[in-house]
Design an enzyme around this catalytic site. Structure first.
Site, PDB file in Angstrom:
ATOM      1  N   MET A   1      11.406  24.146  -0.902  1.00 40.92           N
ATOM      2  CA  MET A   1      10.610  23.893  -1.074  1.00 40.92           C
ATOM      3  C   MET A   1      11.301  22.963  -2.064  1.00 40.92           C
ATOM      4  O   MET A   1      10.808  21.586  -2.497  1.00 40.92           O
ATOM      5  CB  MET A   1       9.175  24.534  -3.000  1.00 40.92           C
ATOM      6  CG  MET A   1       8.560  23.767  -2.356  1.00 40.92           C
ATOM      7  SD  MET A   1       7.234  25.133  -4.019  1.00 40.92           S
ATOM      8  CE  MET A   1       6.213  25.659  -2.242  1.00 40.92           C
TER       9      MET A   1
ATOM     10  N   ARG B   1     -10.229   0.205  15.266  1.00 36.79           N
ATOM     11  CA  ARG B   1     -10.373   1.251  13.812  1.00 36.79           C
ATOM     12  C   ARG B   1     -12.017   0.300  13.636  1.00 36.79           C
ATOM     13  O   ARG B   1     -12.692   0.469  13.649  1.00 36.79           O
ATOM     14  CB  ARG B   1      -9.197   1.079  13.986  1.00 36.79           C
ATOM     15  CG  ARG B   1      -9.010   1.698  12.238  1.00 36.79           C
ATOM     16  CD  ARG B   1      -7.716   1.867  11.650  1.00 36.79           C
ATOM     17  NE  ARG B   1      -6.980   1.245  11.062  1.00 36.79           N
ATOM     18  CZ  ARG B   1      -5.185   0.972  10.590  1.00 36.79           C
ATOM     19  NH1 ARG B   1      -4.758   1.964  10.910  1.00 36.79           N
ATOM     20  NH2 ARG B   1      -5.431  -0.128  10.087  1.00 36.79           N
TER      21      ARG B   1
ATOM     22  N   TYR C   1      16.561  30.573   3.819  1.00 35.25           N
ATOM     23  CA  TYR C   1      14.942  31.694   4.327  1.00 35.25           C
ATOM     24  C   TYR C   1      15.250  32.129   5.710  1.00 35.25           C
ATOM     25  O   TYR C   1      15.700  31.273   6.389  1.00 35.25           O
ATOM     26  CB  TYR C   1      14.325  30.458   3.982  1.00 35.25           C
ATOM     27  CG  TYR C   1      13.845  30.761   2.639  1.00 35.25           C
ATOM     28  CD1 TYR C   1      13.405  31.746   1.700  1.00 35.25           C
ATOM     29  CD2 TYR C   1      13.349  29.412   2.004  1.00 35.25           C
ATOM     30  CE1 TYR C   1      12.535  31.990   0.363  1.00 35.25           C
ATOM     31  CE2 TYR C   1      12.897  29.995   0.499  1.00 35.25           C
ATOM     32  CZ  TYR C   1      12.558  31.183  -0.096  1.00 35.25           C
ATOM     33  OH  TYR C   1      11.992  31.187  -1.980  1.00 35.25           O
TER      34      TYR C   1
ATOM     35  N   LYS D   1       0.870  -1.724  -0.303  1.00 35.70           N
ATOM     36  CA  LYS D   1       0.320   0.124  -0.271  1.00 35.70           C
ATOM     37  C   LYS D   1       0.764   1.203   0.208  1.00 35.70           C
ATOM     38  O   LYS D   1       1.734   1.150   0.160  1.00 35.70           O
ATOM     39  CB  LYS D   1      -0.753   0.236   0.931  1.00 35.70           C
ATOM     40  CG  LYS D   1      -0.637   0.215   2.393  1.00 35.70           C
ATOM     41  CD  LYS D   1      -1.202  -0.363   3.670  1.00 35.70           C
ATOM     42  CE  LYS D   1      -0.378  -0.416   4.943  1.00 35.70           C
ATOM     43  NZ  LYS D   1      -0.956  -0.804   6.454  1.00 35.70           N
TER      44      LYS D   1
HETATM   45  C1  LIG Z   1      -0.299  -1.789   6.710  1.00 37.31           C
HETATM   46  C2  LIG Z   1      -1.059  -2.960   7.039  1.00 37.31           C
HETATM   47  C3  LIG Z   1       0.284  -4.276   7.430  1.00 37.31           C
HETATM   48  C4  LIG Z   1       1.100  -3.576   7.371  1.00 37.31           C
HETATM   49  O1  LIG Z   1       2.310  -3.130   9.125  1.00 37.31           O
HETATM   50  P1  LIG Z   1       3.608  -3.331   9.258  1.00 37.31           P
HETATM   51  O2  LIG Z   1       3.309  -2.879  10.469  1.00 37.31           O
HETATM   52  O3  LIG Z   1       3.753  -2.138   8.067  1.00 37.31           O
HETATM   53  O4  LIG Z   1       3.876  -4.529   8.508  1.00 37.31           O
HETATM   54  C5  LIG Z   1      -0.584  -5.438   8.446  1.00 37.31           C
HETATM   55  N1  LIG Z   1      -1.622  -5.056   8.722  1.00 37.31           N
HETATM   56  C6  LIG Z   1      -2.984  -4.027   7.947  1.00 37.31           C
HETATM   57  C7  LIG Z   1      -4.293  -4.223   8.275  1.00 37.31           C
HETATM   58  C8  LIG Z   1      -2.124  -3.040   7.924  1.00 37.31           C
HETATM   59  O5  LIG Z   1      -2.723  -1.617   7.379  1.00 37.31           O
END
Ligand SMILES: *Cc1c(COP(=O)(O)O)cnc(C)c1O
Length: 379
Positions: A319, A134, A271, A38
């Site tokens: 920037m 969550r 800056y 992701k």
């Molecule tokens: C991002 C995520 C992971 C991976 O977590 P890491 O700590 O980066 O290994 C696993 N499970 C869920 C639900 C996540 O959102």
């Protein structure tokens, strides 16, 4: 691309293979590794990492969104893709979601109903909230969800949860309580006739620490990229005696000096004139700033590497530019390679170093590197 880009990210194939090997050596025999790609593969490039992972024998990829799942699908027409973020508006995305090799984590029975009506239908994984607070549900709401699913005749393939604080503490009472709650949820599901579900709970830290929670699969993100989830995890692992587990960072971020100026003592740099030279100073300008993903909190607070030596960041990060003191680095000149994150000779700047200086975690450092910067695979 390297020749024209103002900065570039190198992705080390060897490090990725090393990290996968480390996990394969600790995984329980029937547990399958899912590579979490992701957020542009934590800044490493989702396309690049997907190809490298598939080449390295990874059979499941995890993402957050349907958009990311589609990117993976364009690279491989069949690989299993776990989608972990809640699907919004499934009705509107029916075409994309109708894929038998999408495994979709859901919290809401309505979502499951829509998804299971697709042809072909994706596989459904029920999310249980065991203490993260969550996604998912717990207690009566979880029982109600199971009742609703069963009455609607919906098939489940998996059940999962996510740990809240494995990374943040040295003692693991809270995580162990979560495992307990997960086991209870699995039993509940069983009592509703949902048997032989694919169970998954562990991200990187919990995979290293709780082998009894590997179940049928684990979801490895940060440590696939060779980074530790936290110092606490690293310490806990040493305490439990697994010293052979090696991680090596996959990403390096590099640029080249774009300009050099010599300034006398007492000159102001950048800056706000926040930095004043205290000796005649040779200043290098590099074409990377906060737009590219370099945190502004590194202003006069950090180093980059030039010719194997540390060069201090002086003045405010701009920037698209940053100034370095290269007075004591012979040969530093326009065109010299500068390492922003990575190793140069004996010296290194790690994502953890940058995270410490900017009061955040390594996850944020790599994910913030702008997508517009080219990623290049190196050996
Ligand atoms: C991002 C995520 C992971 C991976 O977590 P890491 O700590 O980066 O290994 C696993 N499970 C869920 C639900 C996540 O959102």
């Amino acid at each position: 691309m390297k020749e024209i880009a103002s900065s570039w990210v190198e992705i080390s194939k060897r490090s990725l293979h090393n990290n996968l090997e480390s996990f394969r050596s600790i995984l329980r025999p029937h547990s399958v590794l899912t590579a979490i790609l992701k957020s542009n593969a934590y800044g490493h490039s989702i396309e690049t990492m997907a190809k490298l992972c598939i080449e390295a024998g990874v059979s499941r990829i995890g993402v957050n969104s349907i958009e990311e799942a589609i990117l993976i699908r364009e690279i491989d027409s069949k690989i299993t893709v776990l989608i972990m973020g809640e699907i919004q508006n499934p009705e509107k995305q029916k075409d994309a979601l109708a894929d038998p090799n999408f495994w979709i984590v859901f919290s809401r029975p309505e979502t499951a109903k829509t998804l299971s009506s697709l042809n072909p239908s994706p596989k459904l994984h029920l999310k249980v909230d065991t203490g993260m607070g969550r996604l998912g549900s717990h207690g009566q709401a979880l029982k109600d969800a199971l009742t609703e699913l069963k009455e609607a005749g919906i098939a489940l393939d998996g059940i999962c949860t996510h740990f809240a604080s494995t990374e943040d503490v040295l003692e693991h009472k809270y995580s162990l309580m979560q495992i307990q709650k997960f086991e209870e949820a699995v039993s509940h599901a069983q009592s509703f006739g949902y048997k032989n579900l694919i169970r998954h709970t562990c991200a990187s830290a919990s995979t290293m620490l709780f082998s009894h929670a590997h179940y049928e699969m684990v979801r490895i993100g940060i440590s696939l990229y060779g980074l530790w989830p936290s110092m606490q995890t690293r310490l806990s692992l040493n305490l439990t005696g697994n010293k052979n587990f090696q991680l090596s960072p996959v990403l390096s971020w590099k640029t080249r000096i774009a300009h050099i100026q010599n300034h006398p003592a007492d000159s102001y740099i950048g800056y706000g004139s926040t930095f004043q030279t205290s000796y005649p100073t040779k200043v290098a300008v590099v074409p990377v700033g906060y737009y590219e993903g370099l945190d502004r909190k590194l202003s006069s607070n950090g180093d980059m590497l030039v010719h194997g030596k540390r060069a201090r960041i002086i003045g405010r990060i701009c920037m698209n530019m940053t100034m370095l003191d290269v007075t004591h680095i012979p040969g530093a000149d326009v065109g010299s390679v500068v390492t922003i994150i990575g190793q140069d000779g004996e010296e290194s700047v790690t994502a953890d170093d940058v995270a410490d200086r900017t009061h955040t975690i390594n996850y944020e450092i790599t994910t913030r590197i702008s997508e517009s910067i080219p990623r290049i695979v190196v050996d």
